[in-house]
Structures are given as structure tokens and as C-alpha cells.
Enzyme design. Structure first.
Site, PDB file in Angstrom:
ATOM      1  N   GLY A  49       2.722   2.439  -4.675  1.00 54.63           N
ATOM      2  CA  GLY A  49       2.832   1.657  -3.439  1.00 54.63           C
ATOM      3  C   GLY A  49       4.292   1.518  -3.023  1.00 54.63           C
ATOM      4  O   GLY A  49       5.177   1.438  -3.871  1.00 54.63           O
ATOM      5  N   ARG A  99      -0.105   8.464  -5.185  1.00 54.35           N
ATOM      6  CA  ARG A  99      -0.473   7.915  -6.497  1.00 54.35           C
ATOM      7  C   ARG A  99      -0.994   8.964  -7.477  1.00 54.35           C
ATOM      8  O   ARG A  99      -1.771   8.644  -8.363  1.00 54.35           O
ATOM      9  CB  ARG A  99      -1.575   6.864  -6.309  1.00 54.35           C
ATOM     10  CG  ARG A  99      -1.111   5.583  -5.686  1.00 54.35           C
ATOM     11  CD  ARG A  99      -2.125   4.486  -5.891  1.00 54.35           C
ATOM     12  NE  ARG A  99      -1.724   3.292  -5.187  1.00 54.35           N
ATOM     13  CZ  ARG A  99      -0.819   2.428  -5.642  1.00 54.35           C
ATOM     14  NH1 ARG A  99      -0.257   2.623  -6.815  1.00 54.35           N
ATOM     15  NH2 ARG A  99      -0.494   1.365  -4.938  1.00 54.35           N
ATOM     16  N   ARG A 151       5.023  -5.003   1.663  1.00 55.00           N
ATOM     17  CA  ARG A 151       5.536  -3.772   1.035  1.00 55.00           C
ATOM     18  C   ARG A 151       6.456  -3.017   1.987  1.00 55.00           C
ATOM     19  O   ARG A 151       7.304  -2.252   1.567  1.00 55.00           O
ATOM     20  CB  ARG A 151       4.379  -2.837   0.654  1.00 55.00           C
ATOM     21  CG  ARG A 151       3.438  -3.410  -0.356  1.00 55.00           C
ATOM     22  CD  ARG A 151       2.583  -2.381  -1.050  1.00 55.00           C
ATOM     23  NE  ARG A 151       2.029  -1.330  -0.224  1.00 55.00           N
ATOM     24  CZ  ARG A 151       1.045  -0.516  -0.597  1.00 55.00           C
ATOM     25  NH1 ARG A 151       0.508  -0.677  -1.808  1.00 55.00           N
ATOM     26  NH2 ARG A 151       0.587   0.426   0.175  1.00 55.00           N
ATOM     27  N   LYS A 188      -5.909 -29.145  11.229  1.00 61.30           N
ATOM     28  CA  LYS A 188      -7.262 -28.708  11.524  1.00 61.30           C
ATOM     29  C   LYS A 188      -7.822 -27.722  10.512  1.00 61.30           C
ATOM     30  O   LYS A 188      -9.020 -27.668  10.308  1.00 61.30           O
ATOM     31  CB  LYS A 188      -7.212 -28.034  12.913  1.00 61.30           C
ATOM     32  CG  LYS A 188      -8.521 -27.892  13.600  1.00 61.30           C
ATOM     33  CD  LYS A 188      -8.378 -27.612  15.085  1.00 61.30           C
ATOM     34  CE  LYS A 188      -7.667 -26.330  15.404  1.00 61.30           C
ATOM     35  NZ  LYS A 188      -7.608 -26.027  16.833  1.00 61.30           N
ATOM     36  N   TYR A 189      -6.963 -26.902   9.910  1.00 61.12           N
ATOM     37  CA  TYR A 189      -7.477 -25.787   9.112  1.00 61.12           C
ATOM     38  C   TYR A 189      -7.018 -25.799   7.658  1.00 61.12           C
ATOM     39  O   TYR A 189      -5.887 -26.170   7.362  1.00 61.12           O
ATOM     40  CB  TYR A 189      -7.020 -24.448   9.706  1.00 61.12           C
ATOM     41  CG  TYR A 189      -7.651 -24.114  11.024  1.00 61.12           C
ATOM     42  CD1 TYR A 189      -9.025 -23.949  11.139  1.00 61.12           C
ATOM     43  CD2 TYR A 189      -6.863 -23.950  12.160  1.00 61.12           C
ATOM     44  CE1 TYR A 189      -9.595 -23.627  12.364  1.00 61.12           C
ATOM     45  CE2 TYR A 189      -7.429 -23.631  13.383  1.00 61.12           C
ATOM     46  CZ  TYR A 189      -8.802 -23.475  13.473  1.00 61.12           C
ATOM     47  OH  TYR A 189      -9.357 -23.161  14.671  1.00 61.12           O
ATOM     48  N   ASP A 210       4.170   0.888 -13.228  1.00 64.40           N
ATOM     49  CA  ASP A 210       3.760   1.215 -14.596  1.00 64.40           C
ATOM     50  C   ASP A 210       3.157   2.614 -14.699  1.00 64.40           C
ATOM     51  O   ASP A 210       3.521   3.401 -15.573  1.00 64.40           O
ATOM     52  CB  ASP A 210       2.800   0.151 -15.134  1.00 64.40           C
ATOM     53  CG  ASP A 210       1.667  -0.157 -14.168  1.00 64.40           C
ATOM     54  OD1 ASP A 210       1.854  -0.028 -12.946  1.00 64.40           O
ATOM     55  OD2 ASP A 210       0.573  -0.516 -14.628  1.00 64.40           O
ATOM     56  N   ASP A 211       2.261   2.956 -13.771  1.00 66.72           N
ATOM     57  CA  ASP A 211       1.620   4.270 -13.852  1.00 66.72           C
ATOM     58  C   ASP A 211       2.620   5.397 -13.566  1.00 66.72           C
ATOM     59  O   ASP A 211       2.562   6.453 -14.198  1.00 66.72           O
ATOM     60  CB  ASP A 211       0.445   4.353 -12.875  1.00 66.72           C
ATOM     61  CG  ASP A 211      -0.733   3.507 -13.343  1.00 66.72           C
ATOM     62  OD1 ASP A 211      -0.929   3.417 -14.574  1.00 66.72           O
ATOM     63  OD2 ASP A 211      -1.435   2.927 -12.501  1.00 66.72           O
ATOM     64  N   TYR A 259       0.149  -5.342   2.419  1.00 65.27           N
ATOM     65  CA  TYR A 259       0.779  -4.122   2.940  1.00 65.27           C
ATOM     66  C   TYR A 259       1.992  -4.462   3.812  1.00 65.27           C
ATOM     67  O   TYR A 259       2.967  -3.713   3.849  1.00 65.27           O
ATOM     68  CB  TYR A 259      -0.250  -3.281   3.700  1.00 65.27           C
ATOM     69  CG  TYR A 259      -1.362  -2.833   2.770  1.00 65.27           C
ATOM     70  CD1 TYR A 259      -1.161  -1.784   1.893  1.00 65.27           C
ATOM     71  CD2 TYR A 259      -2.583  -3.504   2.738  1.00 65.27           C
ATOM     72  CE1 TYR A 259      -2.151  -1.396   1.002  1.00 65.27           C
ATOM     73  CE2 TYR A 259      -3.584  -3.121   1.853  1.00 65.27           C
ATOM     74  CZ  TYR A 259      -3.362  -2.059   0.986  1.00 65.27           C
ATOM     75  OH  TYR A 259      -4.327  -1.683   0.099  1.00 65.27           O
ATOM     76  N   THR A 268       8.084  -2.145  -8.147  1.00 62.26           N
ATOM     77  CA  THR A 268       6.765  -2.600  -7.709  1.00 62.26           C
ATOM     78  C   THR A 268       6.876  -4.018  -7.163  1.00 62.26           C
ATOM     79  O   THR A 268       7.521  -4.874  -7.776  1.00 62.26           O
ATOM     80  CB  THR A 268       5.665  -2.572  -8.799  1.00 62.26           C
ATOM     81  OG1 THR A 268       4.478  -3.144  -8.259  1.00 62.26           O
ATOM     82  CG2 THR A 268       6.017  -3.305 -10.075  1.00 62.26           C
ATOM     83  N   ASP A 298       4.629  -5.994  -7.223  1.00 66.94           N
ATOM     84  CA  ASP A 298       3.780  -6.853  -8.058  1.00 66.94           C
ATOM     85  C   ASP A 298       4.584  -7.669  -9.072  1.00 66.94           C
ATOM     86  O   ASP A 298       4.098  -8.676  -9.575  1.00 66.94           O
ATOM     87  CB  ASP A 298       2.755  -6.009  -8.823  1.00 66.94           C
ATOM     88  CG  ASP A 298       1.830  -5.237  -7.898  1.00 66.94           C
ATOM     89  OD1 ASP A 298       1.889  -5.480  -6.678  1.00 66.94           O
ATOM     90  OD2 ASP A 298       1.060  -4.400  -8.388  1.00 66.94           O
ATOM     91  N   GLY A 355      -0.556  -8.067  -5.426  1.00 65.10           N
ATOM     92  CA  GLY A 355       0.091  -8.180  -6.739  1.00 65.10           C
ATOM     93  C   GLY A 355      -0.759  -7.598  -7.835  1.00 65.10           C
ATOM     94  O   GLY A 355      -0.461  -7.767  -9.013  1.00 65.10           O
ATOM     95  N   ARG A 356      -1.854  -6.954  -7.451  1.00 64.84           N
ATOM     96  CA  ARG A 356      -2.789  -6.394  -8.411  1.00 64.84           C
ATOM     97  C   ARG A 356      -3.189  -7.461  -9.416  1.00 64.84           C
ATOM     98  O   ARG A 356      -3.414  -8.584  -9.017  1.00 64.84           O
ATOM     99  CB  ARG A 356      -2.150  -5.186  -9.095  1.00 64.84           C
ATOM    100  CG  ARG A 356      -3.130  -4.043  -9.312  1.00 64.84           C
ATOM    101  CD  ARG A 356      -2.535  -2.996 -10.180  1.00 64.84           C
ATOM    102  NE  ARG A 356      -1.752  -2.026  -9.435  1.00 64.84           N
ATOM    103  CZ  ARG A 356      -2.269  -1.020  -8.735  1.00 64.84           C
ATOM    104  NH1 ARG A 356      -3.545  -0.850  -8.688  1.00 64.84           N
ATOM    105  NH2 ARG A 356      -1.492  -0.175  -8.102  1.00 64.84           N
TER     106      ARG A 356
HETATM  107  P1  FBP Z   1       2.426  -0.213  -7.256  1.00 63.49           P
HETATM  108  O1  FBP Z   1       1.903  -0.729  -8.557  1.00 63.49           O
HETATM  109  O2  FBP Z   1       2.359   1.254  -7.143  1.00 63.49           O
HETATM  110  O3  FBP Z   1       3.799  -0.728  -6.959  1.00 63.49           O
HETATM  111  O4  FBP Z   1       1.513  -0.761  -6.080  1.00 63.49           O
HETATM  112  C1  FBP Z   1       1.161  -2.094  -6.076  1.00 63.49           C
HETATM  113  C2  FBP Z   1       0.203  -2.457  -4.977  1.00 63.49           C
HETATM  114  O5  FBP Z   1       0.898  -2.750  -3.803  1.00 63.49           O
HETATM  115  C3  FBP Z   1      -0.680  -3.620  -5.421  1.00 63.49           C
HETATM  116  O6  FBP Z   1      -0.076  -4.848  -5.178  1.00 63.49           O
HETATM  117  C4  FBP Z   1      -1.947  -3.375  -4.659  1.00 63.49           C
HETATM  118  O7  FBP Z   1      -3.063  -3.903  -5.327  1.00 63.49           O
HETATM  119  C5  FBP Z   1      -2.033  -1.889  -4.626  1.00 63.49           C
HETATM  120  O8  FBP Z   1      -0.718  -1.409  -4.693  1.00 63.49           O
HETATM  121  C6  FBP Z   1      -2.686  -1.353  -3.381  1.00 63.49           C
HETATM  122  O9  FBP Z   1      -2.832   0.007  -3.517  1.00 63.49           O
HETATM  123  P2  FBP Z   1      -3.084   1.011  -2.312  1.00 63.49           P
HETATM  124  O10 FBP Z   1      -1.766   1.262  -1.678  1.00 63.49           O
HETATM  125  O11 FBP Z   1      -3.588   2.234  -3.010  1.00 63.49           O
HETATM  126  O12 FBP Z   1      -4.067   0.375  -1.395  1.00 63.49           O
END
Ligand code: FBP
Length: 574
Positions: free
Chosen positions: A98, A162, A451, A258-259, A192-193, A448, A218, A220, A267-268
């Protein structure tokens, strides 16, 4: 046409073009910011030496699969005593996973360090993520490109992806690309990946002379190494972008009273983002996944926890508030996490046998459920838990996993699901006469957007220094390391660039129904000073309107050089 009229037409046309230009004053202004370097890196590429005081253990599986890079020891980067003559080199860089604000500054840092070391060094950018190393899609990075993208958000200078380099065939293609391009170094900017990819690339490209260095990226915040890497780059900017929104909602809800705003934050699995945004905005309810896991709360307990604050505030005449929900909350709910793991396993087994066009996700929802139900690892109890969940959540649990086998939390509207469950619970409380308020709601998802935000000054500087640190490691002959900066909480002058061996960061994790060696994510530490302070403060924030309004990211004046509050609190200790 008379000259005067013609002049007026030209002026109007120029004004229209200026309004329609995709260049904004902000972007133009940000380009002029020159990130400074820490003392160690200021004088040019540093040398490396073993860093004393910390032994990192390597798992047997990592020693077996990464026999060469698992021998790496922790390195510190120090100023080079004498300048060594250098031959021209070619260094590749790939943005992976991401996007995270600051990615372009890593490239700017590598580029500046490389050109400074030798004007004929060349930097090659791979286009669209790791798959472009496999397919050899690249371009040469130029000074103009760097100047254009410096200090801007997103990863669009090169694009990202990815893809996992997980078969001997893909690895062989990467070897061919690196050989064809004559790469002496490759920098993988990722989470991490992606750093897992970097470790395997380092092992497999060693004999063709391509060194590989990872960069911790990241939003996250979960790529951390206790004592060595406090946070990855990108986390601060994304948190500040989310905090701007949540702060604005605080302001809105306190105004029209009101809300209730249910905010899911990206943040996964880990809740680092929620923790930081909570400190930035002081919302009324803050859910931390790691705490939910420790207290073994079910999803129904979580609903109750939110509803209790709603009821309490309603008694005070406050039918409004803000709630922060980590997008990975489901993983911390034991019952649901078991379902996620089992379903991932069943889907992976099904897809291993099936052709692409017959994959699990081509089945109807009913057939998917039926198939899962018939599997040996699926118990009656699992079915009872599954069927007790709202239909939207049931469907969410069956969604496709990503290319690394991860559950895609970003695709499940957890905030909407929780909101619905809280509303149902409150109706019952109203029936019993316990709740007398009005429950009007709005739900939001922030991910998004953060990011792609402009990087904060902190992330601009951090990423730029990381790029320089990566070059220093390559220049010193290192491979199979992650470039990192220690002491981020201190003034930049005192930042300490280091090389962390990748192998000790790896553990075994279930992916696609198999145990795989991957870099371990770091969850929120419930014993950390930051979490303890939050736990102490949040009761007050629940009932009082102690809202904090951070406003938009600042690039000048007070606040422009702020760092993440969690980073600073953890550094204070206590
Ligand atoms: P990275 O681990 O690659 O930095 O991405 C994190 C992230 O933004 C998460 O927060 C989110 O859950 C995920 O990517 C969303 O993935 P995608 O871009 O495939 O929808």
C-alpha cells in the site's frame, strides 16, 4: 482583432488555464522543501560496523530457508573516515504494498546519496511493484523526476503492487532482470510482506552480485523492532490526515449535538493508527483490538461497551460523539478470528485444486457456506457463531484473501456492522427503560485518503534519511538488511542510522492454509507507556467533551515539526 482586445482574450485564456492546471500552489511550495540529514549521514555515505549490545535470535526455519542472510549481524552506520574511490553502479528501487506518504522521499534520498557518491551511479525504478522485477518493467530515475515528486504523497512516481515472489520460476525471472540491468543493489520499500520478499531476494540474488536492502514502510505502524525501529515511515502522515477528519467531526458533532460518528480507521490488524488518532483527537470511544483480545471480549461485548457510553452520555443530554474503530478489530475477537483462520484454510485448499475460473469466489454465497459447512475442520460451534453474525459480516468473512494470503480487513464495513448491532442493542435498552436518548448515526471509513496525503515534515525527513541509510548499507556491501533509524524521538541531528538483519524479524505464520516464513507484525503493546496513558485518560474523554482539534497537517510554524504522540510518549517511558 484589435491589439488591445487580443491582449485581453489572451489574459483571460491564461487565467482559465491557470485555474485548470493540475499544479497547485501547495504542491509547488512543497517541492522547495529540502529535508535535512542527520549528523551521521550529512558527510556522505557512511561506513558500517557491528552494533554491540543486542543479540537477535533467528528461528530455525529462517536459518534453513535463508542460510546466507540469516548470518547477518546488527550494523550501525557511522561517518566514513576517508572517502574511497567508487566505481559507477546501478541501483534498483521498487515501491511495494500500500502507498505510504514519504515513499518518493526514499527515492530522493537514494538518488541524492548515489549521485553524491559517484555522479555516474544510476538509479533504476521498477514500475508497478514487485511484479515489474519479474517482468523487467523499469525506467531510469532522473534528477527532474526526483525534483518533481519530492515531498509529495502517494507512490505514483513508479506505482506499486502486492505481488509475492514466491516460486522458483518468479525468482529466476528476478535474477534475469537484475543480471540484464547489471544491478549491484536493489532497495525494496515496503511493509512486512514486502520486506519478506526482500529477505528472499537477498538470499537468491547474492551470487549474481545484487545486494538487497528493505525500507520500513507502512501507514499501519506495525513494522517495528523493539529497541531498534520505533515506527515505519508513512504512519505519522496517515494518522495526521485521519486526525484532521476526526477532529473536524468532533467539532461538527459538538456543534449540532445530533450524531454519533462511527469511524473505522485503516491499519490492518494492529491498532497503532487508532492509538495515535485517539491522542490527536480525544474521541469518546476508542477500541483497541489488542486490548479486546487480552480481555477476551466477544463482538457482543464490544457492542455493549460502545452502547454503555452512548447510554451514559444520553443521561447527560449528549446524544452525540465520536468513536474510533480499528479496521482489524475482527482479528482480535477470538471467535471471529477462528472463523477467519478456518475459512482462509478452506478457501486455500479449495483453490489449490481448482482452475482459476472455478475458484472459490466464483461459487454463490450459499454454495460457499455449504462447502465450508461440509469441511472437516468446521465444527457445529463454528456454524453457530457464523450464523449468529449479521449477514454483512458473514459475507465479509468469505471475501477473497490478498496475494499474500492476508484477510482483507479494508473490504469489510465493520463500522456499519457495529453501528447496526449497537442500534439493535439500544432498542432493547430503550424497551427496558434504560436508554432514553436519540441514536442518530453517521459512519465513515478513513484509509485510502490518508495513504495518499502529503507527508508531514517528519515523514519527509525520515524517508529521505532512510534512502540515504539504504545507500550507505549497499555501499558498504550489506545485503539482507532493513535500513532503519534509531532515536527518532530525539532531534534529527542525533538520529542513528542502522542496518537490521531481516532474518531475525521472521516468524512462521499461516498463509493460504500453510505455515510460511514472514516478517512478524508488531501489535500495540498494552504495557507500553502510550497505551497506559490512554487507558487512564479515556474515561474522562468518554463523558466529557474533551475534544482536540488538530486541524490540517502543518508545514510551517508551530506544529510543523511535530512527531507522533505515541512515539514521544513511549520514549518518555514510565
Ligand atoms: P501495507 O501493509 O502494504 O503498507 O498496506 C497497508 C494497508 O493500507 C492496510 O492498512 C489496509 O488494510 C490494506 O493496505 C489495504 O490494502 P489494499 O490496498 O490492497 O486495498
Amino acid at each position: 482583432m484589435k491589439a488591445k482586445t487580443k491582449g485581453k482574450v489572451n489574459q483571460t485564456q491564461a487565467a482559465i488555464e491557470a485555474f485548470l492546471s493540475n499544479e497547485t500552489p501547495m504542491r509547488a511550495q512543497r517541492r522547495s522543501y529540502q529535508p535535512p540529514l542527520c549528523a551521521v549521514l550529512k558527510g556522505g555515505a557512511g561506513a558500517t560496523r557491528p552494533m554491540p549490545g543486542m543479540e537477535l535470535e533467528v528461528l530455525k526455519a529462517a536459518r534453513d530457508q535463508l542460510p546466507f542472510v540469516s548470518q547477518n549481524r546488527l550494523l550501525e552506520i557511522v561517518p566514513r573516515q576517508e572517502k574511497r574511490p567508487d566505481r559507477p553502479r546501478r541501483i534498483g528501487v521498487v515501491l511495494s504494498g500500500g502507498p505510504a506518504p514519504g515513499g518518493h522521499n526514499v527515492i530522493a534520498g537514494i538518488f541524492a546519496a548515489a549521485k553524491r557518491a559517484h555522479p555516474e551511479h544510476r538509479v533504476i525504478g521498477f514500475l508497478g511493484g514487485p511484479k515489474s522485477i519479474i517482468t523487467n518493467k523499469h525506467l531510469e530515475i532522473t534528477a527532474e523526476m526526483v525534483a518533481h515528486f519530492k515531498n509529495s504523497g502517494g507512490f505514483h512516481m513508479l506505482g506499486t503492487g502486492r505481488d509475492k515472489i514466491d516460486t522458483p520460476e518468479k525468482m529466476e525471472q528476478c535474477r534475469q532482470t537484475c543480471t540484464a540491468l547489471g544491478l549491484s543493489g536493489l532497495v525494496v520499500v515496503g511493509g512486512d510482506d514486502s520486506n519478506t520478499n526482500a529477505a528472499f531476494l537477498a538470499e537468491n540474488l547474492r551470487d549474481i552480485g545484487t545486494q538487497v536492502i528493505g525500507i520500513p514502510k507502512t501507514i499501519d505502524g506495525d513494522l517495528q523492532v523493539p529497541g531498534l525501529l520505533q515506527i515505519p515511515f508513512g504512519y505519522h502522515s496517515a494518522c495526521m490526515a485521519f486526525a484532521t477528519e476526526v477532529g473536524n467531526l468532533n467539532s461538527d458533532c459538538k456543534s449540532d449535538r445530533k450524531y454519533w460518528h462511527f469511524n473505522r480507521l485503516m491499519g490492518r490488524s494492529a491498532s497503532h493508527i487508532v492509538l495515535e488518532v485517539a491522542f490527536q483527537t480525544h474521541p469518546n470511544v476508542i477500541l483497541i483490538g489488542e486490548e479486546i483480545e487480552e480481555k477476551e471480549l466477544t463482538i457482543h461485548n464490544v457492542v455493549r461497551l460502545i452502547a454503555d457510553v452512548v447510554v451514559e452520555r444520553a443521561r447527560m443530554g449528549k446524544d452525540y460523539g465520536t468513536i474510533l474503530i480499528p479496521e482489524g478489530i475482527l482479528e482480535f475477537n477470538q471467535e471471529i478470528n477462528v472463523l477467519i483462520i478456518k475459512i482462509s484454510h478452506i478457501i486455500a485448499a479449495y483453490n489449490r485444486e481448482a482452475l482459476e475460473e472455478e475458484s472459490f469466489h466464483k461459487l454463490s454465497f450459499e454454495d460457499q457456506v455449504q462447502f465450508i459447512d461440509n469441511n472437516d475442520i468446521w465444527r457445529d460451534y463454528d456454524s453457530r457463531v457464523f450464523l449468529g453474525l449479521p449477514p454483512e459480516l458473514q459475507r465479509g468473512l468469505l471475501l477473497p484473501r490478498d496475494s499474500h494470503g492476508n484477510f482483507q480487513y479494508a473490504l469489510v464495513n465493520t463500522e456499519r456492522i457495529l453501528l447496526g448491532m449497537v442500534a439493535t442493542y439500544l432498542r432493547k435498552q430503550r424497551g427496558k427503560g434504560i436508554y432514553k436518548g436519540t441514536f442518530r448515526t453517521q459512519n465513515h471509513y478513513y484509509g485510502y485518503d490518508g495513504r495518499g496525503t502529503f507527508p508531514t515534515n517528519f515523514d519527509c525527513d525520515y524517508a529521505y534519511n532512510l534512502g540515504h541509510a539504504a545507500f550507505s548499507l549497499l555501499n558498504a556491501g550489506a545485503t539482507g538488511y532493513m535500513a532503519a533509524i534509531k532515536e527518532l524521538h530525539k532531534p534529527m541531528e542525533d538520529w542513528q542510522p542502522i542496518g537490521i538483519p531481516l532474518a531475525p524479524l521472521m516468524h512462521l505464520e499461516e498463509r493460504f492454509g500453510r505455515l510460511e516464513l514472514v516478517i512478524q507484525k508488531q501489535k500495540v503493546d498494552l504495557n507500553s507507556p502510550a497505551f497506559k496513558i490512554l487507558a487512564h485518560e479515556r474515561e474522562k474523554w468518554a463523558v466529557e467533551d474533551h475534544y482536540r482539534f488538530p486541524g490540517p497537517i502543518q508545514f510551517h510554524g508551530p506544529g510543523a515539526d511535530d512527531k507522533p504522540i505515541t512515539l514521544m510518549l513511549n520514549a518518555l517511558g514510565g
